[in-house]
Design a protein around this motif. Structure first.
Motif, short mmCIF file in Angstrom:
data_model
loop_
_atom_site.label_atom_id
_atom_site.label_comp_id
_atom_site.label_asym_id
_atom_site.label_seq_id
_atom_site.Cartn_x
_atom_site.Cartn_y
_atom_site.Cartn_z
N GLU A 189 0.82 -1.32 -0.10
CA GLU A 189 -0.08 -0.10 -0.10
C GLU A 189 0.88 1.17 -0.30
N LYS A 190 1.88 1.23 0.82
CA LYS A 190 2.57 2.36 0.90
C LYS A 190 4.24 2.10 1.42
N TYR B 133 1.46 6.89 8.20
CA TYR B 133 0.74 6.57 6.86
C TYR B 133 -0.55 7.19 6.87
N LYS C 247 -1.56 9.51 3.93
CA LYS C 247 -2.89 9.06 2.77
C LYS C 247 -3.78 10.21 3.02
N ASN D 32 -2.78 13.08 1.00
CA ASN D 32 -2.25 12.67 -0.31
C ASN D 32 -1.01 13.39 -0.49
#
Length: 290
Positions: free
Chosen positions: A52-53, A86, A90, A93
């Motif tokens: 995901e990241k 995170y 997120k 953005n």
């Protein structure tokens, strides 16, 4: 979603969702639900794994400091902090400055230790921080909720304010010291106005929010040497003389803090805001008298 191009070698598993890995001579922090489940140091994670990241710490000093935290703090605390980082990235953005992996983790770990011992530190700039950095403050509140859910330790508003500063600093490369200085200068200016006008300014009022926002952008203009036009300077000096003189005192204070010249146009705008506080005080007195 990003797909790995080569196998990851696990260095440290912080929790089920956060792992520190080594891939092609580069250390990375991987964020993915369940990625650390059943994994141990020395294990491999397939290059086909969905990630995901991915966070990188490239600066050598930052990397050393991060490893000091890894070696001295509980893995679950680091994993919790990385999940918060995170979440912040997120929600915004955007990528955060890599120092956040040291500063925020170190702060939250120390905060948890203090709160366990019943030691809460008062944040003298809480109102200013909430007004100056509303987006970051909201994210800090979300971070506090995550921490409380995982640790069952209540995070007071004072601490949310401190977390806000770290988030703002991570978005802006000026660093935490300058971020705190914004709050300090704003707080001091408000107190100068309260003392001079003999009034208590409502930190939740629209006038306060407008004023703090003005101060923030005024400081940015001063630091950036950005010119500002105010054709009403002479009118403001004449019409609001006491407020303009107070604005001059405040400008001198700002000059001393940042070692930069505050132009008269900025001082005049400041005087208008001070006059608004003064007018509101007089209105309240009339209502009481009536």
């Amino acid at each position: 979603m990003k797909i790995a191009t080569s196998d990851f070698n696990v260095i440290k598993v912080f929790n089920n969702n956060i792992v520190l890995v080594y891939q092609a001579s580069v250390e990375k922090i991987l964020c993915e639900k369940g990625i650390g489940l059943g994994k141990h140091s020395g294990d491999s994670i397939s290059r086909n794994a969905l990630i995901e990241k991915t966070f990188f710490i490239k600066n050598k000093i930052n990397k050393v400091n991060f490893h000091e935290l890894v070696n001295s703090l509980d893995a679950e605390v680091i994993g919790l902090c990385e999940e918060i980082i995170y979440m912040i990235s997120k929600e915004l953005n955007e990528d955060l400055h890599e120092k956040v992996h040291i500063s925020l983790i170190d702060h939250i770990a120390f905060t948890l230790k203090r709160l366990k011992n019943g030691d809460n530190i008062e944040n003298p700039f809480l109102d200013e921080i909430e007004t100056l950095f509303p987006i970051e403050f909201e994210l800090a509140q979300k971070a506090a909720t995550i921490i409380e859910d995982k640790t069952k330790i209540h995070i007071p508003d004072d601490e949310i304010g401190f977390i806000t500063l770290h988030i703002y600093s991570a978005r802006n490369e000026r660093g935490l010291a300058n971020t705190i200085k914004y709050a300090f200068v704003s707080n001091t200016i408000i107190k100068m106005i309260e003392d001079e006008l003999n009034v208590k300014i409502d930190r939740k009022s629209l006038d306060y929010a407008r004023f703090i926002t003005h101060i923030r952008f005024a400081i940015q203009r001063i630091l950036g040497n950005i010119p500002v036009k105010n054709k009403l300077v002479n009118t403001i000096k004449r019409k609001y003389d006491p407020c303009f003189k107070l604005a001059q005192k405040i400008s001198k204070f700002v000059e001393g803090e940042f070692e930069l010249k505050v132009v008269e146009e900025e001082t005049a705008y400041l005087a208008i805001h001070i006059q608004r506080f003064k007018s509101n005080r007089l209105k309240k007195r009339k209502k009481v008298t009536f």
